[in-house]
Scaffold this motif. Structure first.
Motif, PDB file in Angstrom:
ATOM      1  N   VAL A   1      58.550  48.102  56.669  1.00  0.00           N
ATOM      2  CA  VAL A   1      59.018  48.635  55.382  1.00  0.00           C
ATOM      3  C   VAL A   1      58.352  47.878  54.231  1.00  0.00           C
ATOM      4  O   VAL A   1      57.881  48.484  53.259  1.00  0.00           O
ATOM      5  N   LEU A   2      58.276  46.559  54.351  1.00  0.00           N
ATOM      6  CA  LEU A   2      57.646  45.749  53.301  1.00  0.00           C
ATOM      7  C   LEU A   2      56.158  46.089  53.169  1.00  0.00           C
ATOM      8  O   LEU A   2      55.631  46.193  52.059  1.00  0.00           O
ATOM      9  N   VAL A   3      55.504  46.270  54.323  1.00  0.00           N
ATOM     10  CA  VAL A   3      54.075  46.592  54.313  1.00  0.00           C
ATOM     11  C   VAL A   3      53.856  47.937  53.625  1.00  0.00           C
ATOM     12  O   VAL A   3      52.955  48.096  52.793  1.00  0.00           O
ATOM     13  N   ARG A   4      54.725  48.901  53.949  1.00  0.00           N
ATOM     14  CA  ARG A   4      54.575  50.223  53.308  1.00  0.00           C
ATOM     15  C   ARG A   4      54.816  50.131  51.813  1.00  0.00           C
ATOM     16  O   ARG A   4      54.102  50.741  51.018  1.00  0.00           O
ATOM     17  N   GLN A   5      55.834  49.344  51.429  1.00  0.00           N
ATOM     18  CA  GLN A   5      56.110  49.158  50.007  1.00  0.00           C
ATOM     19  C   GLN A   5      54.891  48.573  49.300  1.00  0.00           C
ATOM     20  O   GLN A   5      54.498  49.041  48.219  1.00  0.00           O
ATOM     21  N   PHE A   6      54.285  47.581  49.926  1.00  0.00           N
ATOM     22  CA  PHE A   6      53.118  46.946  49.319  1.00  0.00           C
ATOM     23  C   PHE A   6      51.965  47.935  49.203  1.00  0.00           C
ATOM     24  O   PHE A   6      51.329  48.060  48.151  1.00  0.00           O
ATOM     25  N   ARG A   7      51.703  48.656  50.285  1.00  0.00           N
ATOM     26  CA  ARG A   7      50.552  49.561  50.279  1.00  0.00           C
ATOM     27  C   ARG A   7      50.735  50.674  49.247  1.00  0.00           C
ATOM     28  O   ARG A   7      49.797  51.044  48.535  1.00  0.00           O
ATOM     29  N   PHE A   8      51.953  51.187  49.172  1.00  0.00           N
ATOM     30  CA  PHE A   8      52.228  52.238  48.198  1.00  0.00           C
ATOM     31  C   PHE A   8      51.996  51.703  46.781  1.00  0.00           C
ATOM     32  O   PHE A   8      51.270  52.296  45.980  1.00  0.00           O
ATOM     33  N   GLY A   9      52.595  50.539  46.496  1.00  0.00           N
ATOM     34  CA  GLY A   9      52.469  49.940  45.161  1.00  0.00           C
ATOM     35  C   GLY A   9      51.031  49.603  44.825  1.00  0.00           C
ATOM     36  O   GLY A   9      50.560  49.847  43.707  1.00  0.00           O
ATOM     37  N   ALA A  10      50.315  49.056  45.796  1.00  0.00           N
ATOM     38  CA  ALA A  10      48.937  48.635  45.544  1.00  0.00           C
ATOM     39  C   ALA A  10      48.043  49.844  45.279  1.00  0.00           C
ATOM     40  O   ALA A  10      47.150  49.801  44.432  1.00  0.00           O
ATOM     41  N   GLU A  11      48.310  50.929  45.995  1.00  0.00           N
ATOM     42  CA  GLU A  11      47.526  52.149  45.762  1.00  0.00           C
ATOM     43  C   GLU A  11      47.781  52.699  44.359  1.00  0.00           C
ATOM     44  O   GLU A  11      46.855  53.114  43.669  1.00  0.00           O
ATOM     45  N   GLN A  12      49.051  52.666  43.950  1.00  0.00           N
ATOM     46  CA  GLN A  12      49.394  53.103  42.592  1.00  0.00           C
ATOM     47  C   GLN A  12      48.624  52.302  41.549  1.00  0.00           C
ATOM     48  O   GLN A  12      48.251  52.823  40.521  1.00  0.00           O
ATOM     49  N   LEU A  13      48.416  51.026  41.847  1.00  0.00           N
ATOM     50  CA  LEU A  13      47.725  50.157  40.896  1.00  0.00           C
ATOM     51  C   LEU A  13      46.209  50.282  41.022  1.00  0.00           C
ATOM     52  O   LEU A  13      45.463  49.622  40.303  1.00  0.00           O
ATOM     53  N   GLY A  14      45.777  51.094  41.967  1.00  0.00           N
ATOM     54  CA  GLY A  14      44.342  51.344  42.109  1.00  0.00           C
ATOM     55  C   GLY A  14      43.584  50.300  42.915  1.00  0.00           C
ATOM     56  O   GLY A  14      42.364  50.224  42.831  1.00  0.00           O
ATOM     57  N   PHE A  15      44.296  49.508  43.693  1.00  0.00           N
ATOM     58  CA  PHE A  15      43.597  48.525  44.531  1.00  0.00           C
ATOM     59  C   PHE A  15      43.033  49.193  45.776  1.00  0.00           C
ATOM     60  O   PHE A  15      43.634  50.103  46.327  1.00  0.00           O
ATOM     61  N   ASP A  16      41.891  48.662  46.192  1.00  0.00           N
ATOM     62  CA  ASP A  16      41.261  49.141  47.419  1.00  0.00           C
ATOM     63  C   ASP A  16      41.871  48.416  48.607  1.00  0.00           C
ATOM     64  O   ASP A  16      41.637  47.232  48.786  1.00  0.00           O
ATOM     65  N   LEU A  17      42.629  49.140  49.400  1.00  0.00           N
ATOM     66  CA  LEU A  17      43.257  48.487  50.551  1.00  0.00           C
ATOM     67  C   LEU A  17      42.374  48.648  51.777  1.00  0.00           C
ATOM     68  O   LEU A  17      41.527  49.527  51.834  1.00  0.00           O
TER      69      LEU A  17
END
Ligand SMILES: *Cc1c(COP(=O)(O)O)cnc(C)c1O
Length: 387
Positions: free
Chosen positions: A299-315
């Motif tokens: 759940v934490l990983v998904r939260q991070f990935r979702f948030g990071a994508e919103q901020l435009g980071f390349d995951l």
């Protein structure tokens, strides 16, 4: 002598000039989400203590009880008089848990990998390694004296080409199961297939999958719907998800007996403290009983990935607890890491030679002990620092 050291001083200067100099942060607390450093608290996003067991009361208690029963030092190597009952029990528990015939404890993962590669291979054999394999696997392959081939990351076709070209009495394919600096998962099904098609052995290093992947946390092999016959040589460490120390190799009886007889990093070293095995047994029980830790992490990983994508980071292509952000230049990665520190966030800058040149990164990792608010805070700080 002074001449020699003058040369070293010069080399150190060069390392510094390339922004590759490494220093150790002296941590003043136990390993937990908030760690103390230079009298201040930091949220830790760079530990491998994925399940939060390194400081778990039950694990600590088992460690203490183990010390009461067995003392501190093991007294000798396993083959002399250092192999205690709790080591033995732990090996049996690890074999049963992973579904392998037998397991053998090692003092470190580095040594376990040396053991397998240098015992099984010699000059005239061939070893095939993913380019992003952990240094201990690369070193083991090189030390073994076997012909050493590296294939591009997760590239099965290139691996097949190398196998076609390569000779070698014995062939061993070896891969990280979860790549330590990328978080990506190896294509174990394809690797298993290609190994069997080419009469090669297959070994995986599951340092970051053991305790984490598979429905019961048994690791990457189960996660990929495989078993011992598909991946006959399995290695994992106990210092990551289990929060303890040491490592083990699991495999068929013959492999384990062969390692006991021939592996120099098994034979010529003091057995790990028995109490570490007591702690390991307790940690393993938590891995089995508390699947919520793995679920929460997801759940934490998904939260991070979702948030990071919103901020435009390349995951990166990672569904594991390892979520790196590539920065590029080492000096930049260092500066960002320092800046994060000033915001109360601890994430080391991973630089060459741990990763390829131009691939310096923040290796962000999550733990079941993080809370959603920690992830929110991390995202806020990353937004400020990186944009
Ligand atoms: C950490 C690690 C090792 C080494 O294990 P230690 O017990 O720390 O020596 C080996 N392989 C991989 C993939 C690792 O991440």
């Amino acid at each position: 002598m002074t001449e020699v050291f003058a040369g070293l001083t010069n080399e150190l200067k060069i390392i510094k000039g390339r922004h590759l100099y490494r220093t150790r942060r002296v941590i003043e607390s136990s390993q937990q989400v908030v760690v103390r450093y230079q009298g201040k608290d930091y949220i830790n996003f760079c530990s491998n203590n994925y399940l939060g067991l390194a400081n778990h009361p039950k694990v600590i208690q088992a460690f203490q009880k183990g010390a009461d029963l067995y003392g501190v030092g093991s007294g000798s190597a396993h083959l002399i008089c250092g192999h205690s009952r709790v080591h033995h029990e732990f090996e049996m528990a690890l074999a049963e848990f992973t579904g392998y015939q037998r397991a053998l404890l090692f003092s470190t993962g580095y040594m376990a990998n040396q053991a397998v590669l240098t015992s099984l291979l010699k000059q005239g054999d061939a070893v095939f390694e993913d380019r992003l394999n952990h240094a201990s696997l690369l070193d083991g392959g090189l030390f073994s004296g076997a012909t050493f081939k590296r294939y591009p990351h997760r590239d099965i076709q290139q691996l097949q080409k190398l196998l076609d070209k390569g000779s070698g009495k014995k062939k061993l394919i070896v891969s990280d199961a979860v790549f330590s600096m990328d978080g990506s998962i190896a294509p174990l099904q394809s690797l298993s297939q290609i190994a069997s098609n080419n009469q090669a052995w297959l070994m995986v290093d599951d340092a970051h999958g053991f305790g984490m992947l598979g429905d019961s946390g048994t690791g990457s092999v189960a996660h990929c719907h495989l078993a011992e016959q598909d991946v006959p040589i399995y290695m994992a460490t106990l210092g990551k998800a289990l929060g303890c120390f040491g490592a083990f190799v699991a495999g068929p009886e013959t492999l384990i007996e062969y390692l006991i007889q021939t592996a120099r990093t098994y034979i010529y070293t003091t057995a790990l403290p028995p109490a570490v095995s007591s702690a390991g047994l307790a940690a393993l029980k938590i891995v089995m009983d508390e699947s919520w830790r793995r679920d929460k992490l997801q759940v934490l990983v998904r939260q991070f990935r979702f948030g990071a994508e919103q901020l435009g980071f390349d995951l990166m292509d990672s569904e594991t607890a390892i979520q790196p952000l590539i920065i590029g230049d080492s000096d930049k990665a260092l500066a960002i890491s320092e800046c994060l520190l000033s915001h109360g966030v601890l994430i080391g800058a991973i630089r060459p030679p741990t990763v390829a040149k131009g691939q310096a990164r923040l290796r962000i990792t999550f733990s079941a002990e993080h809370e959603p608010r920690h992830v929110d805070y991390l995202l806020t700080v990353l937004d400020q620092v990186l944009h």
